[in-house]
Design an enzyme around this catalytic site. Sequence first.
Site, mmCIF file in Angstrom:
data_model
loop_
_atom_site.group_PDB
_atom_site.id
_atom_site.type_symbol
_atom_site.label_atom_id
_atom_site.label_comp_id
_atom_site.label_asym_id
_atom_site.label_seq_id
_atom_site.Cartn_x
_atom_site.Cartn_y
_atom_site.Cartn_z
ATOM 1 N N SER A 147 0.828 -1.197 0.000
ATOM 2 C CA SER A 147 0.000 0.000 0.000
ATOM 3 C C SER A 147 0.871 1.259 0.000
ATOM 4 C CB SER A 147 -0.944 -0.070 1.207
ATOM 5 O OG SER A 147 -1.828 0.984 1.200
ATOM 6 N N ASP A 160 -0.553 -3.824 -3.986
ATOM 7 C CA ASP A 160 -1.622 -2.851 -4.063
ATOM 8 C C ASP A 160 -1.170 -1.458 -3.627
ATOM 9 O OD1 ASP A 160 -4.010 -3.070 -5.332
ATOM 10 O OD2 ASP A 160 -5.150 -2.727 -3.509
ATOM 11 N N HIS A 199 -8.441 -4.625 -0.966
ATOM 12 C CA HIS A 199 -7.173 -3.908 -0.936
ATOM 13 C C HIS A 199 -6.073 -4.797 -0.349
ATOM 14 C CE1 HIS A 199 -4.323 -0.713 -0.756
ATOM 15 N NE2 HIS A 199 -4.297 -0.680 0.549
#
Length: 426
Positions: free
Chosen positions: A166, A190, A230
């Site tokens: 992330s 991601d 996610h």
Amino acid sequence: MVEDPKRKLLMVLALLLLPSSAQTGNTDRLSEHHCMDFQRANFLRGRKLKVQFLLFTSSSPICGELISADDGIKNCSFNSSLETKIIIHGFRALGTKPSWIEGLVQAILHTRQVNVIAVDWVYGSTGAYPSAVENVTQLALAISQFISKLLALGVSGTSIHIIGVSLGAHVGGLVGHFHGGRLGRITALDPAGPKYTRASPEERLDPGDALFVEAIHTDADSYNFLICDHMRAVHLYISALSHPCPIVGFPCASHQDFLNGHCLDCAKPFLSSCPRIGLLEQAGVNMSRLPQEVKVFFMTSPSAPFCVYHSLVEFQLQKKRNRVTSIEISFSSNSTKDTAKITIPKDQETGKRLLAHRVPLCQINSVTLKYIPKNLFWSKDEPFIVGKFCVAPLPLNSSRTMSCLPWSLTLPSKTDISYELPTACA
Ligand SMILES: *[C@@H]1O[C@H](CO)[C@@H](O)[C@H](O)[C@H]1NC(C)=O
Ligand SMILES: *[C@@H]1O[C@H](CO)[C@@H](O)[C@H](O)[C@H]1NC(C)=O
Ligand SMILES: *[C@@H]1O[C@H](CO)[C@@H](O)[C@H](O)[C@H]1NC(C)=O
Ligand SMILES: *[C@@H]1O[C@H](CO)[C@@H](O)[C@H](O)[C@H]1NC(C)=O
Ligand SMILES: *[C@@H]1O[C@H](CO)[C@@H](O)[C@H](O)[C@H]1NC(C)=O
Ligand SMILES: CC(=O)N[C@H]1CO[C@H](CO)[C@@H](O)[C@@H]1O
């Protein structure tokens, strides 16, 4: 930025995610006192960037060893002749340790002998998302300095692999940028969207940040941090390291084109070597000079190990129809049933689609076809259709042909019709 055009690739992987039950968290907890764990912050007092580097090795896969100063690196179990994996987490709303850290560390250490370093920046990553973003540059500098110390010990830059999750993926990009794009590899799980979708390449992860850069996107449509797709990229990656079944991607211009069966092999641009999620060098792409940036796609199953087999399914009408034709196709094995829907456009003969199935095609016992008529207000659709059904596993290139059910099939409306699917295992 120093550009090294030789080996660069940004792989963007997107997934079709089927609905799934919630992920199960990691249950192991560090309990021994001499082991260092992640710090605990909360958003009231977590306003500082207290970076910790925790080392895990095959001889100590659960117990983290805190590495602080230069002496610390020399006097710990870091082995400079092994590869080094550096894991960077992202925004932590509640200032807690990421639940997936231990699973990822252990999955890596099960595949090979390496140094795994988990970067703990929970203090700086908590609170509001924008304040975590504000700490990113300083964090990247701290990690870069740490890497410089490793390089000074004789560690080679190419043996360093950053795995960023992330927001941590963009931190990894910055670290790679500070090292002139000469570190070995960056894996972005991601990469975060907020504040980054319009950032310049210097601020975000880009193909120039390492010799090999790969990004695995599981949440291409939405960037809500509280939904499970996610974090799915992390679980997918851990699963790919732990299970033998390959998660292989196919180069394609768009997700829709991929699902509609327009991208069936890896001949272009990968010389027929499809990229695979995991730790293989260059993701297993066997070519000396990689293209700058390629998007590849794959489908997944709803639960671990997520890997599926892709097959192209095709239905050819005996005669064209003046309306859209929908046919539901299911593959059944002893233990699985997987479905896809072929849509044949109005005034066309053939419709095709990819079907993701959890067992190899040769273990599929039967195929079920169901014609779904489109009854319009002013006219009823035909009561049946006639045509031919064909299937082929991917990768499917020009030298392979599809196997077809050897007769014209008559499909009555809304009725399941099953046929044996005789494909032998190689
Ligand atoms: C190195 O490690 C040994 C044993 O763990 C310890 O006794 C020693 O004080 C350490 N030296 C330094 C400089 O940290
Ligand atoms: C470091 O790793 C190498 C390669 O696996 C191994 O031969 C060597 O014994 C290791 N060194 C230490 C101090 O464990
Ligand atoms: C990679 O490709 C080369 C030639 O294109 C071939 O000789 C070699 O066996 C391949 N390696 C793998 C691992 O597929
Ligand atoms: C499926 O079940 C049949 C009958 O029980 C058995 O003969 C066959 O081996 C099974 N196939 C697989 C792939 O497990
Ligand atoms: C076609 O695919 C097969 C199996 O994937 C592969 O061995 C072969 O090299 C491919 N042929 C061409 C022309 O790409
Ligand atoms: C070390 C550092 O810069 N920490 C900052 C992280 O972000 C918070 C919120 O903006 C700041 O308060 C800290 O000073």
